[in-house]
Design a protein around this motif. Structure first.
Motif, PDB file in Angstrom:
ATOM      1  N   SER A 129       5.490  -5.845  39.706  1.00  0.00           N
ATOM      2  CA  SER A 129       4.399  -5.227  40.452  1.00  0.00           C
ATOM      3  C   SER A 129       3.575  -4.309  39.557  1.00  0.00           C
ATOM      4  O   SER A 129       2.339  -4.286  39.630  1.00  0.00           O
ATOM      5  N   ARG A 130       4.243  -3.571  38.699  1.00  0.00           N
ATOM      6  CA  ARG A 130       3.542  -2.634  37.815  1.00  0.00           C
ATOM      7  C   ARG A 130       2.595  -3.338  36.861  1.00  0.00           C
ATOM      8  O   ARG A 130       1.641  -2.743  36.367  1.00  0.00           O
ATOM      9  N   GLY A 131       2.849  -4.611  36.620  1.00  0.00           N
ATOM     10  CA  GLY A 131       1.955  -5.359  35.747  1.00  0.00           C
ATOM     11  C   GLY A 131       0.540  -5.484  36.287  1.00  0.00           C
ATOM     12  O   GLY A 131      -0.386  -5.823  35.543  1.00  0.00           O
ATOM     13  N   PHE A 132       0.336  -5.190  37.601  1.00  0.00           N
ATOM     14  CA  PHE A 132      -0.993  -5.261  38.205  1.00  0.00           C
ATOM     15  C   PHE A 132      -1.640  -3.887  38.371  1.00  0.00           C
ATOM     16  O   PHE A 132      -2.812  -3.801  38.739  1.00  0.00           O
ATOM     17  N   TYR A 133      -0.880  -2.824  38.118  1.00  0.00           N
ATOM     18  CA  TYR A 133      -1.385  -1.488  38.408  1.00  0.00           C
ATOM     19  C   TYR A 133      -2.633  -1.132  37.607  1.00  0.00           C
ATOM     20  O   TYR A 133      -3.581  -0.555  38.157  1.00  0.00           O
ATOM     21  N   HIS A 192      -0.183   4.187  45.979  1.00  0.00           N
ATOM     22  CA  HIS A 192       0.705   5.266  46.397  1.00  0.00           C
ATOM     23  C   HIS A 192       2.136   4.736  46.346  1.00  0.00           C
ATOM     24  O   HIS A 192       2.428   3.675  46.892  1.00  0.00           O
ATOM     25  N   ARG A 193       3.011   5.497  45.711  1.00  0.00           N
ATOM     26  CA  ARG A 193       4.394   5.044  45.539  1.00  0.00           C
ATOM     27  C   ARG A 193       5.336   5.921  46.356  1.00  0.00           C
ATOM     28  O   ARG A 193       5.409   7.126  46.165  1.00  0.00           O
ATOM     29  N   TYR A 194       6.024   5.262  47.276  1.00  0.00           N
ATOM     30  CA  TYR A 194       6.949   5.938  48.196  1.00  0.00           C
ATOM     31  C   TYR A 194       8.170   6.406  47.418  1.00  0.00           C
ATOM     32  O   TYR A 194       8.812   5.620  46.723  1.00  0.00           O
ATOM     33  N   ALA A 201       4.973  10.051  49.639  1.00  0.00           N
ATOM     34  CA  ALA A 201       4.599   9.200  48.505  1.00  0.00           C
ATOM     35  C   ALA A 201       3.836  10.004  47.464  1.00  0.00           C
ATOM     36  O   ALA A 201       3.305  11.087  47.742  1.00  0.00           O
ATOM     37  N   GLU A 202       3.774   9.454  46.275  1.00  0.00           N
ATOM     38  CA  GLU A 202       2.991  10.034  45.186  1.00  0.00           C
ATOM     39  C   GLU A 202       1.840   9.086  44.852  1.00  0.00           C
ATOM     40  O   GLU A 202       2.057   7.885  44.692  1.00  0.00           O
ATOM     41  N   ARG A 203       0.633   9.644  44.740  1.00  0.00           N
ATOM     42  CA  ARG A 203      -0.498   8.805  44.327  1.00  0.00           C
ATOM     43  C   ARG A 203      -0.495   8.654  42.811  1.00  0.00           C
ATOM     44  O   ARG A 203      -0.393   9.640  42.076  1.00  0.00           O
ATOM     45  N   THR A 217       3.579   1.247  48.174  1.00  0.00           N
ATOM     46  CA  THR A 217       4.693   0.405  47.734  1.00  0.00           C
ATOM     47  C   THR A 217       5.818   1.316  47.252  1.00  0.00           C
ATOM     48  O   THR A 217       5.572   2.485  46.911  1.00  0.00           O
ATOM     49  N   PRO A 218       7.064   0.867  47.238  1.00  0.00           N
ATOM     50  CA  PRO A 218       8.143   1.768  46.803  1.00  0.00           C
ATOM     51  C   PRO A 218       8.048   2.096  45.317  1.00  0.00           C
ATOM     52  O   PRO A 218       7.702   1.235  44.507  1.00  0.00           O
ATOM     53  N   LYS A 219       8.345   3.338  44.991  1.00  0.00           N
ATOM     54  CA  LYS A 219       8.418   3.709  43.582  1.00  0.00           C
ATOM     55  C   LYS A 219       9.602   3.015  42.925  1.00  0.00           C
ATOM     56  O   LYS A 219       9.513   2.531  41.803  1.00  0.00           O
TER      57      LYS A 219
END
Length: 421
Positions: free
Chosen positions: A316-320, A331-333, A392-394, A303-305
């Motif tokens: 979205s971050r609320g589910f991380y 992984h954040r693009y 992307a970054e994991r 998903t995009p960073k």
């Protein structure tokens, strides 16, 4: 009675206060996001278009299709315009967004040129998504027929779910020989600066996309304030269960794309790779992903960073946390906006289309996704996913747990908005 009134007043003030906090949070995030986007680079890392021939089940006739995947908008738009320029009978174009820029004007010129050759041309665009585009841009000379999906479609039926949602689809069908579908809107920004995925279809599966456009046109354009004539298929249907187009149809309360994802996730044995521009899973999809991870499936979400909708990022971050604790990889693009809506499961099953994993797409908008059961196409999709991971970054659970307390406050404030998006 006075106590009751006092209680209601306190509750009302509390709700209004929380709403004000949410508005302030959204405003501050949008301001910071504007600066981040100005600092973003260009030159999106992509792969060249790749073909995969998908064969019909043996013994059912010539139902094969060739699917070509695109990950770079400039190349895709060149091929789409070339297809329009080569049209002999009919061009059907439906796009959520069509920008009035060099790319949009190139498409418009190609459509006008096709009509001047005697080709039947129909265009559909979404009124809300194109509010910033001058209405004159969508004025086409006769005999081109244009339908603007209205800004307000509900009339007096404000709460009717059949009247909600936008036309979020992106379809181009040329004659009965070629069709394009995927995440790309039409515009110069999308040509070079966004990472997206689109598919060109030739062969038997073109009929599905042709029929999808025709059904939408015949329901909406023929009953508009300025109605236009109905359309009829140029080709004929074949049974090719390896490639199917699934359509969300709010006016019929039909939403198969959500079920498509749930069934594929439940069937997974080895791997699930999802690329989601906006990832706000509902309870069932979230539970299915966590259950897949528990039974040993490698689940990866790209998903995009930083996307073009900063509030969606924070929702979205609320589910991380829950996903990471459950063994799902995130992984954040970086550097670019990844706008693709794709998934591949077990190297066998793939989907490419227009639907995001959020409520608006899965239970609201007009959307369309191809479902492809073919290992060759799946291998190509996995190559795309692996290439995207290089940009992307994991995100690890340890890193997530170290995020600043300010981030946690924003997540808590915005979390109630998740069911709306």
């Amino acid at each position: 009675m006075s106590v009751s009134r006092s209680t209601r007043a306190v509750v009302r003030r509390g709700l209004l206060g929380f709403l004000a906090v949410q508005v302030a949070a959204v405003a501050s995030l949008m301001g910071a996001d504007r600066l981040r986007r100005m600092l973003r680079g260009s030159n999106v890392p992509t792969l060249a278009p790749a073909d995969a021939r998908v064969h019909e089940l043996a013994g059912r006739g010539d139902g094969s299709s060739v699917l070509t995947t695109y990950t770079y908008g400039a190349t895709l738009f060149e091929d789409m315009i070339a297809a329009i320029e080569g049209a002999e009978h009919r061009v059907l174009l439906e796009s959520y967004i069509i920008k009035n820029d060099e790319t949009g004007r190139a498409f418009k010129a190609a459509l006008i040129g096709a009509a001047e050759r005697g080709v039947d041309v129909c265009v559909v665009y979404d009124g809300f998504a194109n509010l910033v585009v001058r209405p004159s841009f969508f004025e086409f000379p006769a005999p081109i027929r244009v339908y603007r999906y209205p800004l307000w479609n509900a009339g007096w039926k404000i709460f009717s779910p059949r009247k909600q949602g936008r036309d979020h689809r992106k379809i181009l069908v040329v004659d009965d020989t070629a069709a394009f579908v995927g995440g790309y809107n039409i515009g110069a920004l999308y040509a070079t600066e966004w990472r997206d995925t689109h598919v060109k279809v030739t062969g038997a599966a073109v009929w599905d996309l042709d029929n999808a456009f025709i059904d939408f046109w015949n329901v909406h354009a023929t009953t508009a304030k300025k109605p236009t004539g109905p359309l009829r298929p140029l080709g004929s249907a074949t049974w090719n269960p390896q490639v199917r187009a699934h359509r969300n149809l709010p006016h019929q309360l039909v939403y198969p794309i959500r079920a498509l994802y749930l069934e594929a996730i439940d069937r997974a044995h080895h791997s699930i790779d999802i690329t989601a521009a906006y990832f706000i899973p509902d309870h069932d999809i979230l539970s299915a992903l966590l259950e897949a991870a528990r039974r040993g499936v490698t689940v990866r979400v790209l998903t995009p960073k930083v996307s073009n909708h900063v509030v969606t990022d924070w929702l979205s971050r609320g589910f991380y946390g829950q996903l990471l604790r459950g063994g799902v990889q995130i992984h954040r693009y970086t550097d670019h906006m990844v706008h693709a809506k794709t998934a591949t499961v077990d190297g066998q099953w793939s989907t490419v289309g227009t639907a995001n994993i959020d409520r608006l797409s899965l239970l609201g908008n007009y959307e369309i996704n191809l479902e492809i059961l073919d290992p060759g196409l799946a291998r190509g999709m996995q190559d795309i996913f692996e290439n995207d991971l290089r940009g992307a970054e994991r995100l690890t659970l340890a890193e997530w747990n170290r995020r600043p307390w300010v981030a946690k406050v924003y997540e808590a404030i915005l979390r109630p908005l998740a069911p709306l998006l």
